[in-house]
Design a protein around this motif. Structure first.
Motif, short mmCIF file in Angstrom:
data_model
loop_
_atom_site.label_atom_id
_atom_site.label_comp_id
_atom_site.label_asym_id
_atom_site.label_seq_id
_atom_site.Cartn_x
_atom_site.Cartn_y
_atom_site.Cartn_z
N GLY A 19 -6.83 -2.29 -2.99
CA GLY A 19 -7.10 -0.95 -3.51
C GLY A 19 -6.28 -0.58 -4.72
O GLY A 19 -6.16 0.61 -5.07
N ASP A 26 -7.34 2.01 -7.29
CA ASP A 26 -7.57 3.38 -6.81
C ASP A 26 -6.35 4.27 -6.98
O ASP A 26 -6.44 5.48 -6.78
N TYR A 27 -5.21 3.69 -7.31
CA TYR A 27 -3.97 4.46 -7.41
C TYR A 27 -3.69 4.85 -8.86
O TYR A 27 -3.90 4.07 -9.78
N ALA A 35 0.84 -1.21 0.00
CA ALA A 35 0.00 0.00 0.00
C ALA A 35 0.87 1.26 0.00
O ALA A 35 0.58 2.23 -0.70
#
Length: 544
Positions: free
Chosen positions: A288, A291-292, A259
């Motif tokens: 996630g 989402d980046y 992350a």
């Protein structure tokens, strides 16, 4: 056609020390960011980095560190690690890289074998109390005269540096030669003890420079480096590739966290990302991930262990790293010997470890006769050139066993070379285990486990793992009347050897498969373990 290739280049080797190279970069790119470490809220331009390196170098002089002295560093990835790397180079001290995962027995050996006299260490890392561990072994390290804890003594070191003149530092630097030893990196030993690969300015500066040339770094590049600095991947492919090109080193954390890597890559607008295959797998599988914003990525390096072809394809497509390259090498060769190029055909970039590096030679030989084999045939990969280490520190026998009379470094890896010079790694002569990019030698773990009173004999092997490439497995033969258990053996290991060396799998046996001449057949142990543990899928993963 024989399996031999030499790396042509229109660029000459750099004939300078690491300090001289950093000075030139600072003069040219003084206002560009050089080092960003968000978890320490640290940012430095090249001019600021140069000034801090100068202060640290002068501080070490004030503490009595001289050319040729061994200075150990035992710390996770922090900005101070980078500063110390360049400060020791500028005064001719030999930096001894100590693995942050080391425990007491490994620390004692590294400090003692290298003759480290000055140690820079973090107070602690994760659950490891570095200061406490050092107090346990200090008495066994008579040459260690001083230890500086970063959290307590870094500021004082820099303050003392202000009392040493620039002229004094310049006088020290004027005596240095680029062939001087500058770095000792411990590699696990097949005889049970790590060996200290000794590297020069010339070795690692040029290797970092030509890695940076291959991925076409400029002062506009920002390189996310989540791999550890104590290893060549971090300090050479990371730091030296950047500083020789005016690029920015971005450090996403003390240790790898997927992350944090994704977040820092986005926030710092990184153009390049490094990692061993397990790191890229963890990033791709992060919940996630989508989402980046990774749109600024263009390149990067995957190295450290064989890369599954499918992972390489996902890195290129889902992470936008269309110019990602694979590197192959070993600590003893500074480290890179082959690398894929940005314009290589896709099948070569995902299915091989590229071609020979500039100013380097490679050949594939029959392991028994040392005769070069024909293209397409498998044999031991050997490498020669500026990148080959000076030798193993205070270990002439091991050096002679690795580097032959014609100065070829024998890697112990089985490889093939095609007619175009592309190299594919197909296995290992040595029984080294590569777990998540870390080299682990079974003999070292075996020697340790032999010390357990309930163990009569033990054989350690690597078994396939989708996530880590390989995991450690121990086959244990108990002493007569003893009943060791997994729990007791794991407890025996904890805190005494690095966590990644503690076997993931254990098997208790009465005997090992042997040849008629009494040699253990580890390949049969591996085959049986794959079946018993249900690891067939991991064993079938295709790698470069």
């Amino acid at each position: 056609m024989l399996s031999y290739a030499s790396g042509p280049s229109s660029l000459p080797l750099l004939g300078e020390t690491i300090g001289e190279n950093l000075r030139r970069t600072a003069e040219r790119y003084g206002d560009s960011e050089a080092l960003v470490v968000p978890h320490q809220a640290y940012r430095a331009t090249y001019r600021q980095l140069w000034e801090q390196v100068s202060l640290a170098a002068r501080g070490l002089i004030a503490r009595g560190v001289r050319r040729g002295d061994r200075v150990g560093i035992w710390s996770p990835n922090r900005f101070e690690w980078v500063v110390v790397q360049y400060a020791t180079a500028r005064i001719g001290a030999i930096l001894v890289n100590i693995n942050p995962a080391y425990r007491t027995s490994e620390l004692e050996y590294a400090l003692g074998q290298s003759g480290t006299s000055f140690l820079i260490l973090a107070r602690a890392f994760r659950q490891a109390d570095y200061v406490g561990m050092l107090s346990e072994v200090k008495g066994a390290c008579p040459e260690l005269r001083e230890a500086l804890v970063l959290e307590d003594g870094w500021g004082a070191l820099l303050r003392e540096g202000s009392g040493v003149s620039d002229e004094t530092l310049a006088d020290v630097e004027s005596m240095l030669q680029f062939d001087d030893p500058i770095n000792i990196q411990y590699t696990s030993g097949t005889t049970g003890f790590p060996k200290g690969a000794t590297l020069s300015h010339h070795n690692i500066l040029n290797n970092g420079f030509f890695v940076g040339e291959t991925v076409q770094y400029t002062s506009e590049d920002r390189v996310c480096v989540p791999v550890p600095f104590y290893h060549c991947f971090g300090m050479v492919l990371g730091n030296l590739a950047c500083t020789s090109h005016g690029a920015c080193i971005v450090v996403p954390g003390e240790a790898f966290d997927p992350a944090a890597v994704l977040r820092v890559t986005e926030e710092e607008r990184c153009t390049s990302l490094y990692g061993v295959p397990t790191m890229f797998i963890a990033e791709l599988e992060h919940a996630g991930f989508d989402d980046y914003d990774l749109s600024r990525l263009r390149t990067g390096i995957m190295a450290g262990s064989p890369c599954p072809v499918e992972v390489m394809k996902k890195v290129q497509s889902r992470m936008n790293m269309r110019e990602v390259t694979i590197c192959y090498g070993m600590t003893e060769t500074s480290p890179v010997s082959t690398q894929s190029a940005l314009d290589d055909p896709l099948e070569k970039r995902v299915g091989t470890v590229g071609r020979v590096h500039p100013h380097v030679e490679v050949k594939v030989v029959d392991p028994e006769s040392d005769v070069i084999v024909s293209c397409g045939a498998s044999g031991e990969l050997c490498t020669r050139g500026y990148s080959v280490m000076l030798g193993y520190w205070n270990n002439e026998a091991a050096t002679a066993g690795a580097i032959d009379g014609a100065h070829w470094m024998h890697t112990g890896d089985l490889a093939t070379m095609d007619d175009d010079g592309y190299v594919n790694i197909v296995g290992r002569i040595k029984d080294m285990i590569i777990r998540g990019g870390e080299n682990i030698y079974p003999r070292e773990i075996e020697e340790f486990l032999y010390a357990h009173p309930d163990v009569s004999d033990v054989q350690v092997i690597g078994v396939p793992s989708v996530r880590y490439g390989e995991e450690v497995m121990a086959w244990v033969k108990a002493r007569e009347g003893a009943t060791p258990t997994v729990d007791t053996l794991e407890a025996f290991c904890r805190g005494r050897i690095a966590t990644n060396k503690i076997p993931r799998y254990w098997k208790f046996v009465d005997a090992f498969p042997m040849t008629v001449t009494g040699k253990v057949q580890k390949y049969l142990m591996r085959q049986a373990s794959v079946e018993e543990l249900g690891l067939q899928a991991a064993a079938s993963v295709t790698t470069a």
